[in-house]
Design a protein around this motif. Structure first.
Motif, PDB file in Angstrom:
ATOM      1  N   SER A 183      -2.897 140.169 -31.327  1.00  0.00           N
ATOM      2  CA  SER A 183      -3.791 139.086 -31.449  1.00  0.00           C
ATOM      3  C   SER A 183      -3.880 138.562 -32.624  1.00  0.00           C
ATOM      4  CB  SER A 183      -5.103 139.875 -30.811  1.00  0.00           C
ATOM      5  OG  SER A 183      -5.583 140.820 -31.816  1.00  0.00           O
ATOM      6  N   THR A 184      -4.724 137.400 -32.550  1.00  0.00           N
ATOM      7  CA  THR A 184      -5.390 136.804 -33.709  1.00  0.00           C
ATOM      8  C   THR A 184      -5.880 137.382 -34.768  1.00  0.00           C
ATOM      9  OG1 THR A 184      -7.362 135.711 -32.689  1.00  0.00           O
ATOM     10  CG2 THR A 184      -5.056 134.533 -32.638  1.00  0.00           C
ATOM     11  N   ASP A 185      -6.741 138.522 -34.530  1.00  0.00           N
ATOM     12  CA  ASP A 185      -7.660 139.119 -35.540  1.00  0.00           C
ATOM     13  C   ASP A 185      -7.448 140.535 -34.822  1.00  0.00           C
ATOM     14  OD1 ASP A 185      -9.176 139.649 -37.471  1.00  0.00           O
ATOM     15  OD2 ASP A 185     -11.197 139.207 -36.327  1.00  0.00           O
ATOM     16  N   PRO A 186      -6.120 141.051 -35.181  1.00  0.00           N
ATOM     17  CA  PRO A 186      -5.863 142.559 -34.937  1.00  0.00           C
ATOM     18  C   PRO A 186      -6.834 143.729 -35.663  1.00  0.00           C
ATOM     19  CG  PRO A 186      -4.012 141.766 -36.050  1.00  0.00           C
ATOM     20  CD  PRO A 186      -5.092 140.455 -36.056  1.00  0.00           C
ATOM     21  N   ASP A 187      -7.289 144.887 -35.012  1.00  0.00           N
ATOM     22  CA  ASP A 187      -7.922 145.791 -35.887  1.00  0.00           C
ATOM     23  C   ASP A 187      -6.852 146.876 -35.985  1.00  0.00           C
ATOM     24  OD1 ASP A 187      -7.803 147.045 -33.271  1.00  0.00           O
ATOM     25  OD2 ASP A 187      -9.653 146.867 -32.700  1.00  0.00           O
ATOM     26  N   ALA A 188      -7.485 147.842 -36.639  1.00  0.00           N
ATOM     27  CA  ALA A 188      -6.454 149.171 -37.015  1.00  0.00           C
ATOM     28  C   ALA A 188      -5.871 149.736 -35.626  1.00  0.00           C
ATOM     29  CB  ALA A 188      -7.088 150.227 -37.612  1.00  0.00           C
ATOM     30  N   ALA A 189      -6.697 149.678 -34.618  1.00  0.00           N
ATOM     31  CA  ALA A 189      -6.059 150.262 -33.359  1.00  0.00           C
ATOM     32  C   ALA A 189      -4.906 149.326 -32.656  1.00  0.00           C
ATOM     33  CB  ALA A 189      -7.319 150.431 -32.097  1.00  0.00           C
ATOM     34  N   VAL A 199       1.162 114.607 -33.597  1.00  0.00           N
ATOM     35  CA  VAL A 199      -0.120 115.413 -33.277  1.00  0.00           C
ATOM     36  C   VAL A 199       0.246 115.354 -31.622  1.00  0.00           C
ATOM     37  CG1 VAL A 199      -2.427 115.716 -32.715  1.00  0.00           C
ATOM     38  CG2 VAL A 199      -1.405 114.930 -34.921  1.00  0.00           C
ATOM     39  N   ASN A 200      -0.018 116.484 -31.128  1.00  0.00           N
ATOM     40  CA  ASN A 200       0.133 116.560 -29.508  1.00  0.00           C
ATOM     41  C   ASN A 200      -0.757 117.576 -29.218  1.00  0.00           C
ATOM     42  OD1 ASN A 200       1.269 118.034 -26.690  1.00  0.00           O
ATOM     43  ND2 ASN A 200       2.420 115.958 -27.042  1.00  0.00           N
ATOM     44  N   ARG A 201      -1.747 117.155 -28.233  1.00  0.00           N
ATOM     45  CA  ARG A 201      -2.801 117.738 -27.726  1.00  0.00           C
ATOM     46  C   ARG A 201      -2.402 118.995 -26.833  1.00  0.00           C
ATOM     47  NH1 ARG A 201      -3.752 116.954 -22.064  1.00  0.00           N
ATOM     48  NH2 ARG A 201      -2.621 114.867 -21.139  1.00  0.00           N
ATOM     49  N   ASP A 202      -1.212 119.060 -26.184  1.00  0.00           N
ATOM     50  CA  ASP A 202      -0.687 120.252 -25.551  1.00  0.00           C
ATOM     51  C   ASP A 202       0.096 121.376 -26.427  1.00  0.00           C
ATOM     52  OD1 ASP A 202      -1.913 119.355 -23.205  1.00  0.00           O
ATOM     53  OD2 ASP A 202       0.020 118.011 -23.033  1.00  0.00           O
ATOM     54  N   ALA A 203       0.165 120.923 -27.706  1.00  0.00           N
ATOM     55  CA  ALA A 203       0.998 121.692 -28.834  1.00  0.00           C
ATOM     56  C   ALA A 203       0.140 122.905 -29.163  1.00  0.00           C
ATOM     57  CB  ALA A 203       1.442 120.927 -29.806  1.00  0.00           C
ATOM     58  N   VAL A 204      -0.932 123.086 -28.603  1.00  0.00           N
ATOM     59  CA  VAL A 204      -1.838 124.613 -29.389  1.00  0.00           C
ATOM     60  C   VAL A 204      -0.997 125.919 -28.962  1.00  0.00           C
ATOM     61  CG1 VAL A 204      -3.334 124.630 -27.256  1.00  0.00           C
ATOM     62  CG2 VAL A 204      -4.105 125.851 -29.600  1.00  0.00           C
ATOM     63  N   SER A 205      -0.284 125.831 -27.695  1.00  0.00           N
ATOM     64  CA  SER A 205       0.425 127.249 -27.440  1.00  0.00           C
ATOM     65  C   SER A 205       1.651 127.515 -28.310  1.00  0.00           C
ATOM     66  CB  SER A 205       1.116 126.893 -25.956  1.00  0.00           C
ATOM     67  OG  SER A 205       2.009 125.925 -25.984  1.00  0.00           O
ATOM     68  N   LEU A 206       2.012 126.288 -29.136  1.00  0.00           N
ATOM     69  CA  LEU A 206       2.990 126.397 -30.167  1.00  0.00           C
ATOM     70  C   LEU A 206       2.702 127.316 -31.128  1.00  0.00           C
ATOM     71  CD1 LEU A 206       4.917 123.147 -30.074  1.00  0.00           C
ATOM     72  CD2 LEU A 206       5.378 125.266 -28.558  1.00  0.00           C
ATOM     73  N   ASP A 207       1.167 127.541 -31.458  1.00  0.00           N
ATOM     74  CA  ASP A 207       0.724 128.222 -32.713  1.00  0.00           C
ATOM     75  C   ASP A 207       0.914 129.642 -32.686  1.00  0.00           C
ATOM     76  OD1 ASP A 207      -0.336 125.876 -34.070  1.00  0.00           O
ATOM     77  OD2 ASP A 207      -2.199 126.282 -33.010  1.00  0.00           O
ATOM     78  N   ASP A 208       1.267 130.368 -31.296  1.00  0.00           N
ATOM     79  CA  ASP A 208       1.660 131.813 -31.012  1.00  0.00           C
ATOM     80  C   ASP A 208       2.719 131.755 -29.909  1.00  0.00           C
ATOM     81  OD1 ASP A 208       1.826 134.374 -30.740  1.00  0.00           O
ATOM     82  OD2 ASP A 208      -0.128 134.346 -29.430  1.00  0.00           O
ATOM     83  N   PRO A 209       3.828 130.996 -30.145  1.00  0.00           N
ATOM     84  CA  PRO A 209       5.033 130.933 -29.435  1.00  0.00           C
ATOM     85  C   PRO A 209       5.348 132.033 -28.859  1.00  0.00           C
ATOM     86  CG  PRO A 209       5.911 130.497 -31.602  1.00  0.00           C
ATOM     87  CD  PRO A 209       4.207 130.809 -31.593  1.00  0.00           C
ATOM     88  N   VAL A 210       5.455 133.268 -29.487  1.00  0.00           N
ATOM     89  CA  VAL A 210       5.836 134.769 -28.973  1.00  0.00           C
ATOM     90  C   VAL A 210       4.985 135.128 -27.963  1.00  0.00           C
ATOM     91  CG1 VAL A 210       6.528 137.051 -29.630  1.00  0.00           C
ATOM     92  CG2 VAL A 210       7.442 135.150 -31.145  1.00  0.00           C
ATOM     93  N   GLY A 211       3.582 135.244 -28.379  1.00  0.00           N
ATOM     94  CA  GLY A 211       2.736 135.717 -27.552  1.00  0.00           C
ATOM     95  C   GLY A 211       2.506 134.808 -26.347  1.00  0.00           C
TER      96      GLY A 211
END
Length: 234
Positions: A45-51, A2-14
């Motif tokens: 985004s994490t919750d994209p809509d149709a647009a 576990v690394n507290r700074d690793a949250v950015s790895l959840d969306d590495p492309v974005g």
């Protein structure tokens, strides 16, 4: 691990396209992707809509591949699945040196540049380490090993979320395997990444048990399971 700074790895492309790789991005609304000669990866985004899906379709073009990397969002029903691949995201140890290698990390290692691209493309075509295009080398530093002048192994930097650098395109020609080239290249890159106060990470197919064993020997640990997905835009 576990690394507290690793949250950015959840969306590495974005995270990469919003930061270090902004100059290599194309955008429409909240949808974004790399320039096609650099990489096929795109993001929403994490919750994209149709647009937002419509923006991504216009950005990439009809009939084109939407390579969503590890993005979990579900695209429109008429987007045809092209591939699904189960993988692991692995993070390297903190510090400049991964686990044991049989030689100094930089022994026999050379830095590759634009003049080497034809050979890099040929080696990638032979070994299939993952997507590699004419401008992929612009994502970061690429290192190689030559045998009598011929490029026989390479690895490089790809995604760059804040505080992290992905090691990718790790490949060795069949006739040059078993000589420790991959370990030296990964170790040399990890040392360079650590020297700028970042940390290495990588992605690997779950079925590639040999590569996983190598990375574990070098000190990498699995952070999470990921699924890579691609879709054809109607």
């Amino acid at each position: 691990m576990v690394n507290r700074d690793a949250v950015s790895l959840d969306d590495p492309v974005g995270e990469s396209l919003r930061g270090h790789h902004t100059h290599l991005a194309r955008r429409l609304g909240r949808a974004a992707g790399y320039l096609p000669e650099v990489a096929t990866f795109s993001t929403v985004s994490t919750d994209p809509d149709a647009a937002e899906w419509a923006d991504l379709a216009r950005l990439l073009g009809r009939g084109e591949l939407a390579d969503l990397f590890s993005c979990p969002a579900t695209p429109p029903a008429d987007w045809k699945p092209v591939f699904t691949l189960d993988g692991l995201q692995m993070i390297g140890p903190a510090g400049s040196h991964p686990g044991h290698v049989d030689a100094e990390p930089d022994a026999g290692v050379v830095e590759l540049g634009v003049d080497d691209v034809p050979e890099m493309l040929e080696l990638a075509a032979r070994t299939q380490p993952g997507p590699f295009w004419s401008r992929t080398h612009e994502l970061g530093t690429y290192l190689g090993v030559r045998d009598n002048g011929t490029l026989v192994a390479m690895a490089g930097e790809r995604l760059r979320p804040p505080g992290w650098t992905e090691i990718s395109a790790v490949c060795t020609a069949p006739e040059a395997r078993g000589r420790g080239h991959a370990a030296r290249l990964v170790s040399a890159l990890a040392a360079r990444i650590a020297a700028r106060s970042e940390r290495p990470f990588l992605h690997v197919a779950e079925a590639n048990t040999g590569a996983i064993a190598l990375y574990e020997r070098l000190g990498f640990e699995a952070r999470k399971h990921v699924t890579f997905r691609g879709f054809r835009i109607p």
